[in-house]
Scaffold this active site. Structure first.
Site, short mmCIF file in Angstrom:
data_model
loop_
_atom_site.label_atom_id
_atom_site.label_comp_id
_atom_site.label_asym_id
_atom_site.label_seq_id
_atom_site.Cartn_x
_atom_site.Cartn_y
_atom_site.Cartn_z
N LEU A 124 0.82 -1.20 0.00
CA LEU A 124 0.00 0.00 0.00
C LEU A 124 0.85 1.26 0.00
O LEU A 124 2.00 1.26 0.45
CB LEU A 124 -1.01 -0.01 1.15
CG LEU A 124 -0.52 0.04 2.58
CD1 LEU A 124 -0.33 1.46 3.03
CD2 LEU A 124 -1.55 -0.64 3.45
N HIS A 125 0.27 2.30 -0.54
CA HIS A 125 0.94 3.59 -0.66
C HIS A 125 -0.11 4.67 -0.80
O HIS A 125 -1.17 4.46 -1.38
CB HIS A 125 1.90 3.60 -1.86
CG HIS A 125 1.27 3.13 -3.14
ND1 HIS A 125 0.99 1.80 -3.39
CD2 HIS A 125 0.86 3.80 -4.23
CE1 HIS A 125 0.45 1.68 -4.58
NE2 HIS A 125 0.34 2.89 -5.11
N THR A 126 0.18 5.83 -0.23
CA THR A 126 -0.72 6.97 -0.31
C THR A 126 -0.19 7.95 -1.34
O THR A 126 0.95 8.39 -1.26
CB THR A 126 -0.82 7.68 1.06
OG1 THR A 126 -1.28 6.75 2.04
CG2 THR A 126 -1.77 8.86 0.99
#
Length: 185
Positions: A124-126
């Site tokens: 995951l990454h924002t």
């Protein structure tokens, strides 16, 4: 179809491996471990997360804040990782404000793979995307072409300096990511 040349993207296209389930071939695991932050476009690091300048920016300054932990399930992150990730997002917003003076931001996670628009769903990454009033012109609508007005190297330099000016920043060199915290890898 029109072509817009973006030669800086060849490094991403020619990277080793593909996105894998175990992290061995994951670019979000490989890039911060590569040993060359500028080349990998890692602009800042904290104890449990890092900031990566997006090689496929929607706008100049498009960043991704990424936990070091190879995890695709947001609910599985432990509290220290969540807190560090959130704090690094705050610092990213401050650095973008200082370096690029945007009018607004889009920020969010693509959770759930291709259905959510994500291309790397197991780490995951924002995304943090600076926005300016009028930054969407006729080009994407009429010509199916997005124009990025600044080279990635120049954006990296501006953001590196802005991160370096934030409270708690440790700057060791122009080619090393700005560090926050006492144990960043």
């Amino acid at each position: 179809m029109d072509r817009l040349f973006a030669p800086w993207r060849i490094e991403w296209v020619e990277r080793d491996g593909e996105d894998g389930d175990d992290g061995d071939d994951c670019p979000f695991c490989a890039l911060p471990a590569a040993g060359d932050d500028r080349q990998a476009r890692v602009v800042a690091r904290s104890d449990r997360a890092f900031v990566l300048l997006n090689n496929y920016p929607y706008n100049p300054g498009h960043l991704m804040v990424i936990p070091y932990a190879h995890e695709g399930n947001y609910r599985a992150l432990d509290p220290p990782v969540l807190a560090d990730h959130a704090r690094l997002k705050q610092r990213s917003l401050a650095a973008l404000d200082a370096a690029l003076d945007p009018d607004a931001f889009n920020a969010g996670l693509n959770l759930g793979g291709a259905s959510a628009g994500g291309s790397i769903d197991d780490h995951l990454h924002t995304h943090v995307v600076p926005r300016w009033e009028g930054d969407t012109s006729f080009m994407p609508v009429v010509a199916d072409t997005k124009v990025i007005v600044e080279a990635l190297e120049d954006t990296y330099d501006r953001l590196h300096a802005a991160f370096g000016d934030l409270d708690g920043a440790v700057v060791t060199g122009a080619d090393d990511a700005v560090r926050f915290g006492d144990g960043a890898p």
